[in-house]
Design an enzyme around this catalytic site. Structure first.
Site, short mmCIF file in Angstrom:
data_model
loop_
_atom_site.label_atom_id
_atom_site.label_comp_id
_atom_site.label_asym_id
_atom_site.label_seq_id
_atom_site.Cartn_x
_atom_site.Cartn_y
_atom_site.Cartn_z
N GLY A 190 0.82 -1.21 0.00
CA GLY A 190 0.00 0.00 0.00
C GLY A 190 0.86 1.26 0.00
N GLY A 191 0.57 2.12 1.00
CA GLY A 191 1.31 3.36 1.11
C GLY A 191 2.81 3.13 1.21
N GLY A 429 11.65 10.27 -37.67
CA GLY A 429 11.15 10.91 -36.46
C GLY A 429 12.12 10.75 -35.31
CB ALA A 430 14.28 8.00 -34.22
#
Lengths: 556, 915
Positions: A190-191, A429-430
């Site tokens: 959890g936390g 794009g790279a």
């Protein structure tokens, strides 16, 4: 004492164990001052007693150290501790907070004391933790967390949850102000899992668990049988990138934390520790030449994979680099190293894994690293050798457009000195995303082996459209002219191959990029360390480390 | 570093004595062409002597693997003196020749005057040395003529024989002998040559048998049969008979000259088997067709042998022995532990064992050593040895036989340096002298000043020296590649660590530099050496080094715990014990036998069992308070069978009685204390808390130790047995004092401190049950093993348990270790299996090269290959990586969790005293 009793003390030892041996003579008659002293002694000793010997033994029986012992690994110096009697039991409330002197650096440290109520967060100790975190931020000193907490202390009710909220908030506000290293020990749920992941880096050792919930909850909620290790062990988190480093044991984690710390600045307004180097920055690196020659002259030629860490160890001071998330997505390598004594963050395409294509995992790994370097004034060197982002259904469906965009944005946002060295492939794009001048690079360099182009070999279809059409027409004519299918196909393939070679010769090189000013200079193999060191030194001389001041963008 | 007569170091040039300063090294510039620990050692020695040096750097030490940069580079003074080569030596003749040319060119172009080859392959390669000499560069080491004369094994044996040295009886030219039976002299040989039209020229400078050999060679070339198989068989019978006459009951080994790897070899025990053995080796070597070279070696087979070697040094005129080294402890052709063997040591040990049977044994060993040293010096002088060499012998009882001479410095040279130094004295002034401590320094000195150096005397230093080799090997001593060293504790006092520089920190940050043991070379990582005032003291100090060494990393396997276990075992059985070269096999089987029990021991179960047996609350409490005190060291001990082996070997008979009903001979807290110390879990400053006893456990331990110490003082006895007997009485012995209450309290404490004793007794019980404790040393200092440790098949099974195969689902074959993958045994051979092939259990499926060892991976079960996932030869694969998808003939029966638990219950409970 019965005739059959069992004891563990030495009845033959003199019972008069020296008392009051402190130098000052005790008053003849105890007064209120002595009562106060006694109280003081009790309170001081209470803080260090933790949950007592029995609880300590339980902790040790699992092969775990106590928080006090963990701190002793981090430094030989006595810790400077705060609020040791926090909490209604006056026992420090199962969390230790203080300042350590680690090789001359002040470092804030917190550690859950598992021997006290399983290191849980109750109604008040979240506030104690928050105070330490705030203090680290206030003084600008790094934070090390020694996490070993079962989560919220259930009997404390909502108070425990509030405690977590307080700590969460403090740590989030620390993020980007001072770096933090979180060691995961024991069993955290959890936390106890969320809180440390708010930190900069997480280190997990074998035989530990952390996660949203433990296996028991998974069993009751979903009916799934799963071991703690398979649910949230280092093998799991090391692969998902939730943890950055995996070690065999607690000692390994603590030593790794110290090693990582040696690359980190104290805060967002200072530079990472400079280490004067005895490794000359002006030396010609012959190994680099041999490496590239062997790779690019091998039978597979320019298509031979290159393990980029083999190059990294040639250019870093004394060959040392420190890789983060080394268990996953190694198509991108993220590492700290030093060149000429300056700490550098390397974002390096690694063609030895999945051809160095950037997939979602690699993009995530890279984004986090670039953002960290950006926040903490760490200069970056981008080593580019990728054919681009990984295409395909699986990647699109998982959202590579978003992941790729995050990497791109993190690079655009980068304000620290930033240099790119194109090793080989820089396509499409790279190329555009990967710290080009137009994303804000300070310097883009290239090796002569670079192949900078809009597309890889498939680009010929677009560049030589008329030639392609001509080949198609010839093929058709050949068939109509009575040539066999095989013959026609053979001469067509030969023509296509020739066109491919022409494409490689004409376009897959650094010439156009140099002509356009997209790349500043060619660096010859063997000289990259010199050139990088010189430019890094120049850029760092002009760079003033300071906190990020830019507006927040819509996406992270 | 040269030492003056007060053992202070200084440079020769700076010496007060004119004679000494004449040995200055002036403008020597030396190129080091080897790697390994000796490279760093030589670099350090050269630096201290003021000699500029350079090194070669192979691609495997720089660009082939990550985190694998040669550590020597970190502190290098002259970076321009690093010279790149693809590899230190070529693979194959052609590459080797190219490398020799490259190295001489580097030396020439960069102004090197000298060249040092350490103990690399090149160091005793006459061809290489000659090329260096021809290039005008001085070779630091035995010259090519020495390498030539002493290096060729049969030549060397001939020479040894002619010097009257003891050589293994046998013949290496049986074909020539056969030929000379028929053609007895020069004339007859020439007639025979003419008859077969062979262009044979009798060479007067050679002996008659050598001429016969020359004629035979011509015959092989022309495919003319000069000697028949029948003649060879008959001669083999005769030669064997001669050997059996002198060594009745021994066996004789036949080995074809082209044989190797177990092929073309037979060991024969009786005359009736000779003929068929000859036929077998010839058939296996494919030399039955007429005209083939069928020459084979025939010699006495040494069954139980020890490997001793003599360090010799000479300048061409004189030759001096620097004592011996015992290198018998070895496995897979790798030496493990090397001990000095000197006359001074043996004399001291003889004195120490006066009155014991061992004294007579050691006296005979002294005679053997004296003979070997004399023979070594004689041999060295005969070949005009002009540097250092090793005269290697095998020793069987009181017989010793010359094997070969290694004309180079050896890995274990440091052992000799610990026990002797050299003293060179001015021939004109007996008070004018200097000392040399290191053999590499002596080699440089000899290469520069050779004949000017007077014959030195050897001066005793420590009585004993020892070395262990730290290798990257697993629990069964098989190479393990790919581990990364992440921490190595600094050397302790007195420890000499030759580690190639791996332990050297980053000069800028002081951080330990991660180092990848990639596996490009042999598995040696480092050498650990130290000396002692006796062999026992020496081994204790070695043991202390091993005990306190912290070597950590990722996927790292080393033989450190094997060494530690072994040295502890030896210490427990007498430091002068004489293990043979065959010791390690059965010893590993014994350790494997321990492991076959250990894998089923469940400590949690024993704890629950013991707790359940206590009816008193105070007993339960006392037990609980000792939980980590006892379970932690037991867990560590049971987690590594080599550690357990050493603990048993060291303490059985002292801390507890051996046999089926073991009893402690000391109080259980002393036993625990010894165990904590043995495991390096004792409290000491500077250790990380997780590496020492937990503080609360230390409190209980100290309380208990003080209790028994006080108690025994009061009772006036040192004997634990007596103490226990006294404590069983309801009332205190006379004069105990303190009254009944104190006695009752003492008995309560005794009950408390012994409540968990049954757990500790598992150690002797495992020792007994595994038969490991039955390994014994007799009064002749020889080791004896239970039969199942020496039986080849059983021993192999036991040793295998040390390294269980990696988990694999039954539809795949995975790599048992990391390394380079090969689908075939050699490039020109077909792949071992391909898609669709059926394979039998035990059939080789593929090959993994680990540190130059080509390991065939055998099928664990029978099945059919359905898919090949790994095809390209030479690629690096990881441990556990899937190589083939397969369909097994039968689905492998995996033990169910329940079955395993049941077995563990049975074994664990069986080890507890009462159920």
């Amino acid at each position: 004492m019965t005739a059959t009793s069992f004891t563990l003390n030495n009845p033959l030892q003199e019972t008069s164990r020296a008392s009051g041996a402190g130098g000052t003579a005790t008053a003849a008659k105890p007064g209120p001052y002595d009562d106060a002293l006694a109280l003081g002694t009790e309170l001081v000793s209470k803080a260090r007693a933790g949950g007592g010997t029995d609880r300590m033994r339980v902790q040790h029986s699992k092969g775990r150290m106590t928080v006090w012992e963990r701190i002793r690994v981090l430094t030989d110096e006595e810790p400077n501790l705060y609020f040791e009697n926090w909490g209604k039991h006056l026992d420090g409330a199962s969390i230790v907070t203080g300042i350590l002197n680690v090789k001359g650096r002040d470092v804030a440290v917190y550690g859950h004391d598992f021997t006290l109520r399983a290191g849980s967060i109750d109604a008040t100790n979240g506030a104690k933790l928050a105070r330490l975190i705030q203090m680290a931020g206030q003084h600008g000193i790094p934070l090390i967390g020694l996490n070993d907490s079962a989560g919220a202390f259930v009997p404390a009710g909502v108070g425990g949850l509030d405690g977590y909220s307080e700590a969460f908030t403090a740590l989030r506000k620390l993020s980007g102000v001072v770096p933090s290293i979180m060691c995961m020990f024991g069993y955290n749920a959890g936390g106890g899992a969320y809180l440390p992941r708010q930190g900069s880096f997480m280190i997990q050792s074998e035989n530990t668990f952390f996660g949203l919930t433990g296996p028991a909850v998974v069993k009751s909620a979903l009916g799934e049988d799963i071991t703690a290790d398979a649910l949230g062990g280092p093998g799991v988190h090391g692969q998902s990138g939730v943890v950055d480093l995996v070690t065999p044991d607690e000692l390994g984690s603590l030593r790794t934390a110290l090693r990582l710390l040696s690359y980190l600045p104290d805060n967002n307004r200072s530079s990472a520790p400079f280490a004067e180097t005895s490794d000359p920055v002006d030396r010609v690196v012959h190994e680099e030449r041999i490496l590239f020659r062997n790779i690019f002259n091998s039978p597979a030629g320019m298509n031979t994979p290159l393990d980029i860490t083999l190059y990294l160890q040639q250019i870093c001071d004394h060959g040392e680099y420190f890789e983060l998330q080394p268990e996953r997505a190694r198509n991108i390598v993220t590492a700290f190293g030093r060149i000429g004594g300056h700490v550098v963050g390397f974002l390096a395409n690694n063609s030895a894994v999945s051809s160095g294509q950037i997939d979602i995992d690699a993009a995530q790994k890279g984004t986090r690293f670039v953002r960290f370097c950006n926040l903490y004034n760490i200069p970056m060197i981008f080593l580019e050798d990728t054919t681009g982002f990984l295409p395909g259904k699986e990647q699109e469906h998982r959202g590579i457009v978003s992941a790729g965009r995050r990497l791109l944005d993190s690079i655009i946002d980068l304000r620290t000195p930033r240099i790119t060295l194109i090793i080989r492939n820089a396509f499409g794009g790279a190329y555009a995303a990967y710290n080009s001048y137009f994303t804000g690079a300070d310097l883009v360099l290239t090796l002569p082996t670079a192949r900078i182009a809009v597309m890889g070999p498939a680009g010929k279809d677009y560049v030589y459209k008329s030639e392609m059409q001509q080949i198609a027409r010839t093929f058709k004519a050949d068939i109509e002219g009575g040539a066999s299918d095989a013959d026609a196909a053979a001469s067509r393939d030969a023509a296509l191959a020739k066109l491919s070679l022409r494409y490689e010769a004409e376009l897959m090189n650094p010439k156009e990029a140099l002509a356009l000013g997209s790349v500043s200079s060619v660096v010859m193999p063997g000289e990259t360390r010199q050139v990088l060191a010189k430019n890094l030194s120049f850029l760092m001389r002009k760079y003033r480390p300071e906190p990020m001041g830019a507006p927040q963008r819509e996406f992270e | 570093m040269m030492l003056d007569s007060n053992f202070r170091s200084q440079r020769y040039e700076d010496a007060d004595s004119e004679w000494v300063s004449g040995f200055g090294l002036g403008r020597v510039k030396c190129l080091i062409v080897c790697r390994g620990p000796v490279r760093k050692e030589a670099m350090e020695i050269f630096e201290r002597m003021g000699v500029e040096c350079g090194m070669l750097l192979s691609e495997k030490d720089s660009i082939v693997y990550p985190r694998c940069l040669a550590p020597e580079l970190r502190g290098l003074e002259y970076s321009e003196n690093v010279h790149r080569v693809p590899d230190y030596m070529g693979s194959g003749q052609e590459e080797k020749l190219a490398r020799i040319l490259q190295i001489t060119a580097i030396a020439h172009d960069n102004g090197y005057t000298h060249l040092f080859a350490g103990y690399g392959f090149m160091a005793e390669d006459a061809e290489f040395i000659r090329a260096v000499e021809d290039a005008g560069i001085i070779f630091v080491g035995p010259s090519s003529s020495v390498a030539q004369r002493a290096g060729a094994k049969d030549e060397a044996k001939k020479l040894a024989r002619s010097l009257g040295n003891s050589v293994i009886p046998g013949v290496d030219n049986i074909s020539a002998i056969c030929l000379l039976h028929k053609s007895k002299d020069r004339g007859a040989l020439e007639v025979l040559a003419k008859k077969h039209s062979l262009s044979f020229q009798y060479d007067d400078s050679l002996s008659l048998p050598d001429n016969a050999d020359a004629l035979l060679l011509l015959g092989y070339a022309a495919q003319v049969e000069l000697v028949t198989i029948e003649e060879l068989q008959a001669e083999a019978g005769g030669q064997s008979a001669t050997i059996w006459k002198k060594y009745p009951g021994k066996r004789i080994r036949f080995k074809h000259i082209g044989g190797g790897g177990g092929k073309g070899q037979r060991v024969v025990a009786q005359p009736g088997d000779v003929s068929s053995a000859v036929m077998d080796i010839l058939a296996e070597s494919k030399v039955v067709q007429p005209g083939s070279n069928r020459n084979f070696l025939l010699e006495l087979n040494i069954e139980i042998s020890r490997h001793n070697e003599i360090q010799i040094i000479g300048n061409g005129d004189w030759c001096v022995s620097l004592g011996g080294r015992d290198c018998s402890l070895q496995m897979h052709e790798q030496k493990l532990l090397e001990l000095s063997l000197t006359q001074e040591l043996l004399e001291a040990e003889i004195e120490a064992s006066a009155g014991l049977a061992a004294a007579a044994v050691l006296k005979r060993d002294l005679v053997t050593l004296q003979a070997m040293e004399a023979e070594g010096e004689r041999f060295g002088a005969a070949v005009n040895l002009d540097s250092v060499s090793t005269f290697e012998c095998i020793v069987d009882g009181n017989d010793h036989f010359f094997m070969e001479m290694n004309t180079r410095i050896q890995v274990e040279h440091g052992v000799s340096e610990l026990v002797y130094r050299l003293c060179f004295t001015n021939p004109d002034d007996a008070t004018d002298c200097f000392y040399v401590d290191q053999l590499i320094e002596a080699m440089v000195l000899l290469s520069v000043h050779g004949s000017r150096l007077p014959k030195p005397t050897r001066v005793s230093r420590s009585l004993s020296g020892a070395e262990v080799r730290v290798n990257a090997t697993n629990a069964s001593l098989q190479p393990h590649a790919g581990g990364v060293i992440r921490y190595w504790s600094p050397p302790i006092e007195g420890e000499i660590r030759d580690d190639q520089g791996i332990g050297g920190r980053n000069p800028d940050t002081g951080a330990f530099v991660y180092y990848n043991l990639a596996g490009a070379y042999d598995s040696n990582i480092a050498l650990l050496l130290t000396d002692g005032t006796t062999r026992e003291d020496n081994l204790e100090r070695i043991s202390e080094i091993l005990r306190s060494t912290e070597l950590r990393g990722r996927d790292l396997e080393t033989n450190l715990s094997v060494h530690y276990g072994l040295v502890s075992w030896i210490l427990g059985h007498g430091a002068m014990v004489k293990p043979t070269t065959r010791f390690m096999g059965p010893y590993l089987a014994g350790v494997g036998a321990l492991q076959t029990i250990l894998r089923d021991v469940d400590l949690d179960l024993t704890w629950a069992d013991l707790l359940g047996r206590q009816s008193e609350d105070s007993a339960k409490l006392a037990l609980r308070r000792q939980q980590t005190l006892i379970l932690r060291p037991l867990g560590a001990l049971f987690g590594d069978p080599h550690l357990l082996a050493g603990y048993i070997g060291c303490h059985e008979g002292t801390l507890w009685s051996a046999g089926g009903k073991p009893k402690f001979l000391a109080n259980p807290l002393e036993v625990l204390n010894a165990l904590y110390r043995y495991l390096n879990l004792d409290a000491s400053p500077g250790k990380p808390p997780s590496a020492e006893i937990w503080s609360h456990d230390l409190d209980v331990l100290r309380e208990g130790l003080s209790f028994y110490s006080d108690l025994q003082k009061r009772l006036g006895t040192d004997s634990w047995t007596e103490t226990e007997a006294l404590l069983s009485a309801d009332s205190a012995p006379k004069n105990f004092g303190g009254g009944a209450e104190l006695w009752a309290a003492c008995r309560s404490a005794h009950r408390g401190f012994t409540v968990a004793v049954d757990l500790l007794l598992m150690v002797p019980r495992i020792s007994h049950r595994s038969e490991f404790g039955q390994i014994r040393v007799d009064d002749q200092l020889e080791c004896h093993f239970p039969d199942r440790f020496t039986d080849a098949e059983q021993a192999a099974t036991l040793a295998r348990s040390l390294v269980p195969p990696p988990a694999a689902s039954s539809d795949e074959i995975v790599a048992p270790t990391g390394g380079h993958f090969y689908s075939r045994e050699a490039p020109h051979l077909p792949v071992l299996v391909q898609e669709g092939d059926r394979f039998e259990a035990g059939q080789p499926l593929f090959v993994i090269e680990v540190m130059k060892m080509f390991n065939k991976v055998l099928a664990p079960f029978a099945g059919t290959v359905t898919r090949v996932l790994q095809e390209s030869d030479g690629t690096i694969i990881a441990k556990g990586q899937t190589i083939f998808k397969v369909t097994p003939d039968e689905v492998v029966q995996v033990e169910s969790l329940e079955q395993i638990q049941k077995r563990r219950h049975r074994v664990t409970h069986g080890l507890l005293g009462q159920v």
